[in-house]
Design a protein around this motif. Structure first.
Motif, PDB file in Angstrom:
ATOM      1  N   GLU A  65      28.168 -12.117  26.125  1.00 52.07           N
ATOM      2  CA  GLU A  65      28.082 -13.580  26.075  1.00 52.07           C
ATOM      3  C   GLU A  65      27.583 -14.091  27.416  1.00 52.07           C
ATOM      4  OE1 GLU A  65      28.278 -16.323  24.087  1.00 52.07           O
ATOM      5  OE2 GLU A  65      27.929 -17.387  25.973  1.00 52.07           O
ATOM      6  N   ASN A  73      27.724 -23.397  20.116  1.00 58.66           N
ATOM      7  CA  ASN A  73      27.957 -24.315  18.994  1.00 58.66           C
ATOM      8  C   ASN A  73      29.343 -24.161  18.386  1.00 58.66           C
ATOM      9  OD1 ASN A  73      25.488 -25.390  19.335  1.00 58.66           O
ATOM     10  ND2 ASN A  73      24.505 -24.322  17.632  1.00 58.66           N
ATOM     11  N   THR A  74      29.948 -22.989  18.587  1.00 55.85           N
ATOM     12  CA  THR A  74      31.299 -22.806  18.039  1.00 55.85           C
ATOM     13  C   THR A  74      32.244 -23.869  18.594  1.00 55.85           C
ATOM     14  OG1 THR A  74      30.955 -20.459  17.697  1.00 55.85           O
ATOM     15  CG2 THR A  74      33.242 -21.179  17.906  1.00 55.85           C
ATOM     16  N   THR A  78      31.719 -29.947  14.496  1.00 56.88           N
ATOM     17  CA  THR A  78      32.697 -30.910  13.989  1.00 56.88           C
ATOM     18  C   THR A  78      33.602 -30.287  12.923  1.00 56.88           C
ATOM     19  OG1 THR A  78      30.852 -31.709  12.671  1.00 56.88           O
ATOM     20  CG2 THR A  78      31.476 -33.032  14.567  1.00 56.88           C
ATOM     21  N   VAL A 209      21.853 -11.597  28.143  1.00 57.49           N
ATOM     22  CA  VAL A 209      20.836 -10.614  27.741  1.00 57.49           C
ATOM     23  C   VAL A 209      19.475 -11.181  28.128  1.00 57.49           C
ATOM     24  CG1 VAL A 209      19.749  -9.495  25.752  1.00 57.49           C
ATOM     25  CG2 VAL A 209      22.253  -9.590  25.938  1.00 57.49           C
ATOM     26  N   GLY A 369      26.658 -23.788  10.195  1.00 61.97           N
ATOM     27  CA  GLY A 369      27.143 -22.399  10.259  1.00 61.97           C
ATOM     28  C   GLY A 369      28.611 -22.226  10.566  1.00 61.97           C
ATOM     29  N   LYS A 371      31.256 -23.310   9.050  1.00 59.25           N
ATOM     30  CA  LYS A 371      31.994 -22.990   7.829  1.00 59.25           C
ATOM     31  C   LYS A 371      31.797 -21.535   7.409  1.00 59.25           C
ATOM     32  CE  LYS A 371      29.398 -25.959   5.432  1.00 59.25           C
ATOM     33  NZ  LYS A 371      28.200 -26.108   6.318  1.00 59.25           N
TER      34      LYS A 371
END
Ligand code: FAD
Ligand code: PYC
Length: 417
Positions: A65, A73-74, A78, A209, A369, A371
């Protein structure tokens, strides 16, 4: 007895500045090589590593990471979870995910605060209603819970919503998925990170990376800000930066990267019972367990990597929300932010092998994404372990952009893009 100890332990850790607080996951240095590398420590990447170790006994895995886990975005979304997609392929994939959500806190022994309070998609025009009835029927045929509500039924569930037929965009009805809801987004990243770590996966933060190395058409590892790390299998799950990573491997992805914004208000007493979305007026809203109104709109139309977004979108967004809920007009908004979403032409993801042997991509989830986090990790782990897609993700192959077998889910995407 157990509770007594944990209360003492909480108090002890509070006064000792958490000195003896055991870490939820390790912070290992990278090893020279792994059996598999996952690029991206968002929910999808961490879930992939978790299921690789748990379901496929591949635990010599590193998640790399570039920042901190869940910081993409995690941690910016919302948190809306639902599975009411139109076409069988998408409906099956999102429904697999919803089923995993339903057992996720138990699976990870970590409270992801999944709250099935129901998701409503409003219709404001006759065509909206035709689409709603069609999608709801398709969902029912696939065994997915879905109802069509009248304005009176909507008002029963959400007494503060404006169902006046004199509104600029009157509410004509809605689809309703009772099993949909929200979850605590960063808890999902933390729960999967802790679970994966316990299986021996190395979760390595601050490790960007910067290159993907190949030999004779096969991947052999990645260059990173912490040096070269070897692996015969590399899975890329880098959300808003998928095209950048694809470029490192000499590939082009059918993706556009756009900002998507969200904002939250000051906390209020409980006032909303469900999640309410309106694709037509570009606004959706729910209430967090802390009481904040969580609000969002469609994507900003330009392409870019600045995680901000433009003011005009916020203006249109809050105007739409105030039209739906006039009594929110004096609520103060506290925070606003943006994330970068990678959007495919058919509003569906890519979960696929690539022309480079051992290199896999999971991307293009666009605005929707979160969900899919557990389901995406589950099918991507299968794909990497078996070097072949699972039945649930076979249709989401890169080849569909050559064959033309697109799966158009623009109607089901909760926000316009
Ligand atoms: P991320 O959490 O972004 O993980 C990718 C990670 O890759 C990042 O942490 C990033 O730092 C890392 N990375 C990138 N490049 C590199 C590199 N070179 N090296 C190492 N690491 C790298 N979806 C829903 O279903 N419901 C919603 O309500 C919803 N609302 C949203 C609202 C907003 C404002 C936004 C922005 C998105 C929303 N989404 C929603 C979409 C959802 O957030 C994403 O589809 C999903 O979180 C993607 O998960 P991920 O784990 O792939 O992404
Ligand atoms: O896909 O449901 C969704 C969604 C809601 C807000 C952003 N995406």
């Amino acid at each position: 007895m157990k509770n007594k100890y944990s209360i003492f332990s909480l108090a002890r850790n509070a006064v000792s500045y958490h000195q003896n607080w055991s870490q939820a996951w390790r912070s290992p240095d990278p090893k020279p090589a792994y059996d598999a590398i996952i690029v991206g420590g968002g929910g999808h990447g961490l879930a992939t590593a978790y299921y690789l170790a748990k379901e496929h006994s591949i635990a010599r895995v590193a998640v790399l990471e570039k920042g901190w886990i869940g910081g993409g975005n995690t941690g910016r979304n919302t948190t809306i979870v639902r599975s009411n997609y139109l076409w069988d392929e998408a409906a099956y994939l999102y429904e697999k995910s919803l089923k995993l959500w339903e057992g996720l806190s138990q699976e990870l022994n970590y409270n992801v605060m999944f709250s099935q309070r129901g998701v409503m998609n409003l219709g404001h025009t006759l065509q909206d209603m035709r689409d709603i009835v069609r999608r709801s029927s398709a969902n029912q045929l696939n065994g997915i819970d879905s109802e069509v509500l009248t304005p009176a039924q909507i008002k029963d569930i959400e007494p503060t919503i404006n169902t006046s037929q004199k509104a600029r965009y009157p509410i004509l009805g809605a689809s309703f998925q009772p099993r949909g809801g929200v979850a605590r987004h960063d808890a999902v990243a933390w729960g999967f990170a802790r679970g994966a770590d316990r299986y021996g996966v190395d979760v390595i933060q601050n490790c960007e990376v910067t290159g993907i190395r190949q030999r004779n058409g096969s991947v052999i590892g990645v260059d990173t800000t912490q040096g070269f790390i070897g692996a015969p299998k590399v899975g890329v799950v880098a959300a808003g930066h998928s095209s950048v990573l694809a470029d490192y491997a000499g590939l082009r992805m059918p993706i556009e990267s756009h900002p998507l914004q969200a904002l939250v208000s000051e906390p209020l007493k409980p006032v909303l019972n469900t999640v309410i979305m309106s694709n037509a007026v570009h606004g959706y809203i729910s209430q967090s367990d802390k009481g904040e109104l969580v609000v969002g709109a469609g994507i900003d139309s330009y392409i870019g990597y600045g995680q901000r977004g433009s003011y005009s979108v916020i203006e249109g967004n809050v105007a739409a929300i105030v039209e739906l809920f006039p009594n929110f007009s004096r609520v103060r908004m506290l925070r606003q932010w943006g994330g970068i979403v990678d959007v495919c032409p058919d509003a569906c993801p890519i979960i696929s092998l690539t022309p480079v042997k051992g290199l896999y991509f999971n991307c293009g989830w666009g605005t929707g994404g979160f969900k899919a986090t557990p389901g995406s990790g589950w099918v991507f782990a299968y794909t990497i372990a078996r070097n072949a897609p699972h039945d649930l993700n076979a249709a989401f192959d890169l080849n569909r952009f050559y064959t033309g077998a697109l799966i158009d889910e623009h109607g089901a995407a909760g926000v316009a893009h």
